[in-house]
Scaffold this motif. Structure first.
Motif, PDB file in Angstrom:
ATOM      1  N   LYS A  81       1.096  -1.282  -0.106  1.00  0.00           N
ATOM      2  CA  LYS A  81       0.007  -0.221   0.248  1.00  0.00           C
ATOM      3  C   LYS A  81       0.693   0.788   0.170  1.00  0.00           C
ATOM      4  N   ILE A  82       1.856   1.179   0.564  1.00  0.00           N
ATOM      5  CA  ILE A  82       2.295   2.404   0.481  1.00  0.00           C
ATOM      6  C   ILE A  82       3.458   3.083  -0.353  1.00  0.00           C
ATOM      7  N   THR A  83       3.293   2.205  -1.591  1.00  0.00           N
ATOM      8  CA  THR A  83       4.033   2.519  -2.704  1.00  0.00           C
ATOM      9  C   THR A  83       2.813   2.546  -3.498  1.00  0.00           C
ATOM     10  N   ASN A  84       1.923   3.438  -3.456  1.00  0.00           N
ATOM     11  CA  ASN A  84       1.005   3.699  -3.693  1.00  0.00           C
ATOM     12  C   ASN A  84      -0.202   4.094  -2.453  1.00  0.00           C
ATOM     13  N   PRO A  85      -0.324   4.943  -1.619  1.00  0.00           N
ATOM     14  CA  PRO A  85      -0.848   4.831  -0.451  1.00  0.00           C
ATOM     15  C   PRO A  85      -2.390   6.229  -1.231  1.00  0.00           C
ATOM     16  N   PHE A  86      -2.316   6.029  -2.021  1.00  0.00           N
ATOM     17  CA  PHE A  86      -3.682   6.412  -2.824  1.00  0.00           C
ATOM     18  C   PHE A  86      -4.671   5.526  -3.766  1.00  0.00           C
ATOM     19  N   GLY A  87      -4.196   4.345  -3.344  1.00  0.00           N
ATOM     20  CA  GLY A  87      -4.876   3.239  -3.993  1.00  0.00           C
ATOM     21  C   GLY A  87      -5.697   2.890  -3.659  1.00  0.00           C
ATOM     22  N   ALA A  88      -6.304   2.937  -2.511  1.00  0.00           N
ATOM     23  CA  ALA A  88      -7.675   2.119  -1.155  1.00  0.00           C
ATOM     24  C   ALA A  88      -8.070   3.018  -1.261  1.00  0.00           C
ATOM     25  N   ALA A  89      -8.097   4.355  -1.858  1.00  0.00           N
ATOM     26  CA  ALA A  89      -9.435   5.499  -1.479  1.00  0.00           C
ATOM     27  C   ALA A  89     -10.702   5.098  -2.071  1.00  0.00           C
ATOM     28  N   GLU A  90     -10.621   4.389  -3.367  1.00  0.00           N
ATOM     29  CA  GLU A  90     -11.970   4.006  -3.569  1.00  0.00           C
ATOM     30  C   GLU A  90     -13.048   2.039  -2.802  1.00  0.00           C
ATOM     31  N   MET A  91     -11.704   1.850  -2.330  1.00  0.00           N
ATOM     32  CA  MET A  91     -12.526   0.458  -1.319  1.00  0.00           C
ATOM     33  C   MET A  91     -12.714   1.565   0.351  1.00  0.00           C
ATOM     34  N   VAL A  92     -11.489   2.218   0.597  1.00  0.00           N
ATOM     35  CA  VAL A  92     -12.194   3.148   2.012  1.00  0.00           C
ATOM     36  C   VAL A  92     -13.650   3.585   1.918  1.00  0.00           C
ATOM     37  N   GLU A  93     -13.648   4.327   1.221  1.00  0.00           N
ATOM     38  CA  GLU A  93     -14.615   4.819   0.724  1.00  0.00           C
ATOM     39  C   GLU A  93     -15.995   4.124   0.925  1.00  0.00           C
ATOM     40  N   GLY A  94     -15.695   2.954   0.183  1.00  0.00           N
ATOM     41  CA  GLY A  94     -16.512   2.006  -0.378  1.00  0.00           C
ATOM     42  C   GLY A  94     -17.094   1.433   1.191  1.00  0.00           C
ATOM     43  N   LEU A  95     -16.209   1.746   2.268  1.00  0.00           N
ATOM     44  CA  LEU A  95     -16.533   1.754   3.916  1.00  0.00           C
ATOM     45  C   LEU A  95     -16.931   2.761   4.934  1.00  0.00           C
ATOM     46  N   GLY A  96     -17.591   3.834   3.896  1.00  0.00           N
ATOM     47  CA  GLY A  96     -17.387   4.690   4.657  1.00  0.00           C
ATOM     48  C   GLY A  96     -16.787   5.405   5.172  1.00  0.00           C
ATOM     49  N   PHE A  97     -15.371   5.151   5.214  1.00  0.00           N
ATOM     50  CA  PHE A  97     -14.609   6.464   5.420  1.00  0.00           C
ATOM     51  C   PHE A  97     -14.244   7.459   4.800  1.00  0.00           C
ATOM     52  N   TYR A  98     -14.884   9.107   4.328  1.00  0.00           N
ATOM     53  CA  TYR A  98     -14.488  10.287   3.934  1.00  0.00           C
ATOM     54  C   TYR A  98     -13.657  10.829   3.835  1.00  0.00           C
ATOM     55  N   PRO A  99     -12.258  11.584   3.414  1.00  0.00           N
ATOM     56  CA  PRO A  99     -12.376  11.650   2.118  1.00  0.00           C
ATOM     57  C   PRO A  99     -11.770  10.195   1.974  1.00  0.00           C
ATOM     58  N   GLY A 100     -11.504   9.484   0.942  1.00  0.00           N
ATOM     59  CA  GLY A 100     -10.941   8.349   0.811  1.00  0.00           C
ATOM     60  C   GLY A 100      -9.397   8.663   0.261  1.00  0.00           C
ATOM     61  N   ALA A 101      -9.406   9.283  -0.114  1.00  0.00           N
ATOM     62  CA  ALA A 101      -7.555   9.796  -0.573  1.00  0.00           C
ATOM     63  C   ALA A 101      -6.710   9.527   0.729  1.00  0.00           C
ATOM     64  N   PHE A 102      -7.496  10.258   2.195  1.00  0.00           N
ATOM     65  CA  PHE A 102      -7.098  10.635   3.309  1.00  0.00           C
ATOM     66  C   PHE A 102      -6.639   9.396   3.874  1.00  0.00           C
ATOM     67  N   TRP A 103      -7.479   8.752   3.767  1.00  0.00           N
ATOM     68  CA  TRP A 103      -7.780   7.907   4.782  1.00  0.00           C
ATOM     69  C   TRP A 103      -7.251   6.376   4.142  1.00  0.00           C
ATOM     70  N   SER A 104      -6.913   6.319   3.102  1.00  0.00           N
ATOM     71  CA  SER A 104      -6.023   5.848   2.057  1.00  0.00           C
ATOM     72  C   SER A 104      -4.555   5.594   2.555  1.00  0.00           C
ATOM     73  N   LEU A 105      -3.822   7.263   2.477  1.00  0.00           N
ATOM     74  CA  LEU A 105      -3.036   7.079   3.012  1.00  0.00           C
ATOM     75  C   LEU A 105      -2.658   6.894   4.441  1.00  0.00           C
ATOM     76  N   LEU A 106      -3.753   6.648   5.065  1.00  0.00           N
ATOM     77  CA  LEU A 106      -3.129   6.599   6.675  1.00  0.00           C
ATOM     78  C   LEU A 106      -2.932   5.585   7.387  1.00  0.00           C
ATOM     79  N   LEU A 107      -3.979   4.270   5.950  1.00  0.00           N
ATOM     80  CA  LEU A 107      -4.444   3.501   6.152  1.00  0.00           C
ATOM     81  C   LEU A 107      -2.534   2.353   5.852  1.00  0.00           C
ATOM     82  N   ALA A 108      -2.452   3.400   4.721  1.00  0.00           N
ATOM     83  CA  ALA A 108      -0.598   2.652   4.333  1.00  0.00           C
ATOM     84  C   ALA A 108       0.239   3.328   5.491  1.00  0.00           C
ATOM     85  N   CYS A 109       0.181   4.227   5.458  1.00  0.00           N
ATOM     86  CA  CYS A 109       1.254   4.557   6.943  1.00  0.00           C
ATOM     87  C   CYS A 109       1.025   3.864   8.100  1.00  0.00           C
TER      88      CYS A 109
END
Length: 150
Positions: free
Chosen positions: A47-75
């Motif tokens: 995930k850290i190689t593409n930290p915003f790659g999971a944005a759509e997935m985390v938004e699908g779980l109800g975590f908005y904005p997806g870019a922020f939560w995707s980065l936080l997930l990767a880190c």
């Protein structure tokens, strides 16, 4: 030796093993922490190689904005895994990882409808991280070396 170790040695089927168990106590805990942290970091390295790659997935779980939560997930997975492995800020890193894993339990059990069989690996990982939230790093950790624990 602690009182607990002395008391449990008296109940051992082979009491002579008590000394061996006592000597391996810290080493076993350290190995579990290092392996759990390393595996979490390896999982997060994808995930850290593409930290915003999971944005759509985390938004699908109800975590908005997806870019922020995707980065936080990767880190959390990558850097948190490294921190757990070396025992640096062990409790906060394990707590963050525990939160991520509880979300995956919810995702597999409820959202995907897979029940226990879909969530069991996440539950096991969550239990391991809960152990380190409670215990922190032991004497073989960066926390212990710097003399500061959270």
């Amino acid at each position: 030796m602690s009182a607990t170790t002395d008391a449990s040695r008296g109940r051992l089927i082979i009491p002579a093993l008590g000394r061996l168990y006592s000597s391996l106590h810290d080493a076993g805990e350290t190995a579990l922490r290092a392996v759990a942290g390393a595996f979490l970091a390896i999982h997060g390295s994808q995930k850290i190689t593409n930290p915003f790659g999971a944005a759509e997935m985390v938004e699908g779980l109800g975590f908005y904005p997806g870019a922020f939560w995707s980065l936080l997930l990767a880190c959390t997975e990558f850097f948190g895994g490294i921190f757990i492995a070396i025992g640096f800020l062990t409790r906060p890193a394990a707590f963050a990882g525990l939160f991520v894993l509880l979300v995956t339990v919810w995702f597999h059990w409820v959202t995907m409808g897979q029940g226990f069989s879909g969530a069991e690996k996440s539950l096991l990982w969550a239990a391991i991280l809960l152990f380190f939230v409670i215990r922190g790093g032991n004497r073989h950790s960066v926390d212990a070396r710097i003399g500061k624990v959270f």
